[in-house]
Design a protein around this motif. Structure first.
Motif, PDB file in Angstrom:
ATOM      1  N   LEU A 564     -14.314   2.033  18.451  1.00  0.00           N
ATOM      2  CA  LEU A 564     -12.565   1.238  18.927  1.00  0.00           C
ATOM      3  C   LEU A 564     -12.280   2.103  17.282  1.00  0.00           C
ATOM      4  CD1 LEU A 564     -13.662  -2.314  19.499  1.00  0.00           C
ATOM      5  CD2 LEU A 564     -13.313  -0.814  21.033  1.00  0.00           C
ATOM      6  N   PRO A 565     -10.948   1.933  18.299  1.00  0.00           N
ATOM      7  CA  PRO A 565      -9.415   2.530  17.120  1.00  0.00           C
ATOM      8  C   PRO A 565      -9.558   1.515  16.123  1.00  0.00           C
ATOM      9  CG  PRO A 565      -8.310   1.452  18.865  1.00  0.00           C
ATOM     10  CD  PRO A 565     -10.309   1.775  19.829  1.00  0.00           C
ATOM     11  N   PRO A 566      -9.400   2.428  15.339  1.00  0.00           N
ATOM     12  CA  PRO A 566      -9.181   1.317  13.634  1.00  0.00           C
ATOM     13  C   PRO A 566      -8.066   0.176  13.866  1.00  0.00           C
ATOM     14  CG  PRO A 566      -8.271   3.847  12.927  1.00  0.00           C
ATOM     15  CD  PRO A 566      -8.775   3.835  14.634  1.00  0.00           C
ATOM     16  N   THR A 567      -7.742  -0.629  13.567  1.00  0.00           N
ATOM     17  CA  THR A 567      -6.845  -1.660  13.555  1.00  0.00           C
ATOM     18  C   THR A 567      -5.513  -1.353  12.846  1.00  0.00           C
ATOM     19  OG1 THR A 567      -7.571  -3.024  12.234  1.00  0.00           O
ATOM     20  CG2 THR A 567      -7.814  -3.828  14.250  1.00  0.00           C
ATOM     21  N   ALA A 568      -4.738  -1.022  13.152  1.00  0.00           N
ATOM     22  CA  ALA A 568      -3.004  -1.096  12.146  1.00  0.00           C
ATOM     23  C   ALA A 568      -2.924  -1.869  10.982  1.00  0.00           C
ATOM     24  CB  ALA A 568      -1.827  -0.907  13.188  1.00  0.00           C
ATOM     25  N   PRO A 569      -3.159  -1.206   9.381  1.00  0.00           N
ATOM     26  CA  PRO A 569      -3.095  -1.950   8.685  1.00  0.00           C
ATOM     27  C   PRO A 569      -1.665  -2.673   8.476  1.00  0.00           C
ATOM     28  CG  PRO A 569      -2.564   0.452   8.302  1.00  0.00           C
ATOM     29  CD  PRO A 569      -3.202   0.342   9.337  1.00  0.00           C
ATOM     30  N   ARG A 570      -1.828  -3.982   7.658  1.00  0.00           N
ATOM     31  CA  ARG A 570      -1.238  -4.986   8.320  1.00  0.00           C
ATOM     32  C   ARG A 570       0.274  -4.189   6.644  1.00  0.00           C
ATOM     33  NH1 ARG A 570      -3.048 -11.029   8.772  1.00  0.00           N
ATOM     34  NH2 ARG A 570      -3.971 -11.061  11.242  1.00  0.00           N
ATOM     35  N   ARG A 571       1.258  -4.561   6.772  1.00  0.00           N
ATOM     36  CA  ARG A 571       2.514  -4.438   5.931  1.00  0.00           C
ATOM     37  C   ARG A 571       2.637  -5.388   5.415  1.00  0.00           C
ATOM     38  NH1 ARG A 571       7.252  -1.624   9.404  1.00  0.00           N
ATOM     39  NH2 ARG A 571       6.038   0.377   9.835  1.00  0.00           N
ATOM     40  N   PRO A 572       2.938  -4.964   3.731  1.00  0.00           N
ATOM     41  CA  PRO A 572       2.687  -6.113   3.019  1.00  0.00           C
ATOM     42  C   PRO A 572       4.686  -7.225   3.287  1.00  0.00           C
ATOM     43  CG  PRO A 572       2.860  -4.526   1.855  1.00  0.00           C
ATOM     44  CD  PRO A 572       2.532  -3.499   2.792  1.00  0.00           C
ATOM     45  N   ARG A 573       3.801  -8.241   2.872  1.00  0.00           N
ATOM     46  CA  ARG A 573       5.362  -9.085   3.107  1.00  0.00           C
ATOM     47  C   ARG A 573       6.035  -8.907   1.835  1.00  0.00           C
ATOM     48  NH1 ARG A 573       3.738 -15.023   5.759  1.00  0.00           N
ATOM     49  NH2 ARG A 573       2.622 -13.798   7.685  1.00  0.00           N
ATOM     50  N   ALA A 574       7.918  -8.931   2.431  1.00  0.00           N
ATOM     51  CA  ALA A 574       7.954  -8.941   1.140  1.00  0.00           C
ATOM     52  C   ALA A 574       8.494 -10.178   0.103  1.00  0.00           C
ATOM     53  CB  ALA A 574       9.843  -7.906   1.969  1.00  0.00           C
ATOM     54  N   GLU A 575       8.257 -10.136  -0.758  1.00  0.00           N
ATOM     55  CA  GLU A 575       8.282 -11.392  -1.895  1.00  0.00           C
ATOM     56  C   GLU A 575       9.990 -11.187  -2.308  1.00  0.00           C
ATOM     57  OE1 GLU A 575       5.311 -11.266  -4.486  1.00  0.00           O
ATOM     58  OE2 GLU A 575       4.220 -11.756  -3.053  1.00  0.00           O
TER      59      GLU A 575
END
Length: 577
Positions: A564-575
């Motif tokens: 399976l293709p790698p899942t796209a990494p989640r972008r860190p939320r701007a705090e």
């Protein structure tokens, strides 16, 4: 300066709050007293969340708990092993309002006749799922709800439910009550009852002298073969009447049976032995369930006046070619849904009500669909003609021309060899599985830009028989089922919006690196029971599918290597600051 003012000034100058003159400090703990309130009396292992509530449910109790406070108003003892209620313990709980004894082993011998005499404020009693062979001879006058369902009750008494002016709901279903076990005055003086459930007993006719206040009456699953004249003449507020799963015949009803039920909205007479639609049906009816009877013909006269009827269910009767004469359903101007599943109709009924929204006609003998058969129902949104005898040559190219609101069309299980022409552009779902389709051309699918689900399973399709551009205009298609055909590889140029693709049960032996280039939104792929081997799927096949989560390759000759293709990494939320 006056003496009173001097005294007040001195008090104000003293440190801390002034003591109350002539009184002790009530908040100060005295010798032998605690600063905490006294512990609330509660039976062992039970919980007492409030001063008026004792909860002893599900503790496998075999003996009625002691140490129950006299102040209790709500006592819960359900899901235990109690066999009897001791009179001396119960009688002192005179303030009890709710008593829940559901799912114990209490027999009639374990419930003494005088058990409820002192419970003058009891409003709710739940004794369902016990071992009662007869109902208590006396229940308190204050009662509002009584649940004695799922026992072995064969008899009730005049004061079991009689003389209860506040009683609203009685549940006696799943017992062994016959008409002999119901006294004529069973509900005398209880004219506030709105719900009565007597289903799943052994009644042979509708009991007389039922409360005139009833709004819901459950009599299903008995042995009822007749409704005596006048048995339902006083129940004018009745809105729902359930008589399904009985032994009613045409002789057991007459034109006056339902004539006084001026508010009846729901009538279920399914699973009986009726040969005709009953006469004298109430005009307010919204739902009429006549499925699984022996009805051979529907007469318009029996339906006249039912302008508000919304749902007419006639499935699994014996309606043949002459079972629905032209115009028989015309009086039903407000009809929304017509169920005719499992009859012997050889064509679509003529002169259907114009406002019809759903026509359900599977498992009949319909062989022809003419140009005008559906012309009278322009508002039709759901049409089910599955498992009939329709052949492509007998489906007119303008059969669906007037159905501009149609969203769901089911033609599964027929004898179609080609896709029908003139399909409405409004379609969201099209089911054509289990036909004899051998080819797909783009013309019949042209303009179906709202189609979301297309099922073509269990046909005879090969990739070479799918014409170029077949999927081009299916811009909204999300689910495509091509399972159990004769495909040797994944069809090219599939719709871009596709999320679910069923290809199981074909002859696919190889999946190339470009198989899914046109379907970047694909989430689920089913390839089981094909001819795939360990390396049949190219490693690059899934690279452009970031949403792919399911690939089913079970049931192939060899275990298939799936990457399976790698899942796209989640972008860190701007705090925030």
């Amino acid at each position: 300066m006056r003496p009173e003012r001097i005294l007040l000034l001195l008090l104000l100058l003293l440190p801390g709050p002034p003591p109350a003159l002539g009184m002790e400090d009530a908040s100060f703990p005295h010798l032998g007293e605690s600063s905490q309130p006294p512990p609330r009396a509660c039976p062992p292992r039970c919980s007492c969340p409030r001063a008026d509530t004792v909860d002893c449910a599900g503790l496998d109790l075999r003996v009625f708990p002691d140490n129950i406070t006299r102040a209790v108003q709500h006592l819960s003892l359900q899901n235990n092993q109690l066999q009897e209620l001791p009179y001396n313990e119960l009688s002192r709980l005179s303030g009890l309002r709710t008593l829940n004894l559901h799912n114990n082993r209490i027999s009639s011998e374990g419930l003494p006749d005088e058990a409820f005499e002192s419970l003058t404020q009891l409003q709710h009693i739940y004794v369902a799922h016990n071992k009662l062979s007869e109902a208590p001879q006396f229940l308190p006058r204050s009662l509002r709800v009584a649940d004695l369902a799922a026992n072995e009750v064969t008899e009730i008494f005049p004061l079991t439910f009689g003389e209860k002016p506040a009683l609203r709901s009685v549940y006696l279903h799943n017992n062994q009550l016959s008409n002999a076990g119901l006294p004529p005055d069973a509900f005398h003086g209880s004219q506030a009852v709105v719900t009565l459930s007597l289903s799943s007993n052994q009644l042979s006719y509708v009991p007389p002298s039922l409360p005139s206040s009833l709004e819901r009456l459950h009599l299903q699953n008995n042995l009822i073969s007749k409704v005596p004249r006048g048995a339902l003449s006083r129940q004018t507020p009745l809105r729902e009447l359930y008589l399904q799963y009985n032994q009613l015949t045409d002789r057991g009803l007459d034109a006056t049976t339902f004539s006084k039920l001026h508010r009846l909205e729901y009538l279920d007479l399914s699973h009986n032995q009726l040969a005709a639609v009953p006469a004298g049906l109430p005009r307010p009816l919204a739902v009429l369930h006549l499925g699984r009877n022996r009805i051979r013909r529907v007469e318009a006269a029996r339906l006249r006046g039912l302008r508000g009827l919304r749902y007419l269910l006639l499935q699994h009767n014996q309606l043949g070619a002459a079972g629905l004469p032209a115009g028989a359903l015309r009086p039903l101007r407000g009809l929304h849904t017509l169920h005719l599943y499992g009859n012997g109709l050889d064509r679509v009924p003529q002169a259907l009500p114009r406002r019809l929204w759903a026509l359900v006609l599977p498992h009949n003998r319909v062989t022809t669909l003419g140009a005008h058969d559906l012309a009278a129902t322009p508002r039709l949104a759901e049409l089910n003609l599955a498992y009939n005898r329709l052949a492509s040559a007998r489906v007119h190219r303008r059969a669906f021309h007037r159905l501009r609101a149609l969203r769901s069309l089911d033609l599964a299980g027929n004898q179609l060899t080609l896709l029908p022409s003139g399909l409405p552009a409004s379609l969201h779902t099209l089911r054509l599985q289990r036909n004899q389709l051998r080819a797909l051309e783009p013309e019949p699918l042209a303009g179906l830009d709202q189609l979301q689900e297309l099922c073509l399973a269990h046909n005879r399709l090969r990739v070479g028989d799918i014409g170029p551009g077949t999927w081009h205009e299916l811009q909204a298609l999300q689910v495509l089922d091509l399972s159990h055909n004769e495909l040797s590889f994944v069809p090219p140029d599939l719709p871009e919006a596709l999320e679910e693709l069923h290809l199981q049960g074909n002859r696919i032996s190889h999946v190339g690196p470009e198989a899914f280039l046109s379907t970047p939104r694909l989430r689920a792929l089913f390839l089981r029971a094909n001819r795939l081997h360990v390396t049949s799927i190219a490693p690059e096949a899934f690279l452009g599918l970031p949403h792919l989560r399911v690939v089913d390759t079970t049931g192939n000759p060899e275990p298939v290597l799936v990457q399976l293709p790698p899942t796209a990494p989640r972008r860190p939320r701007a705090e925030g600051p």
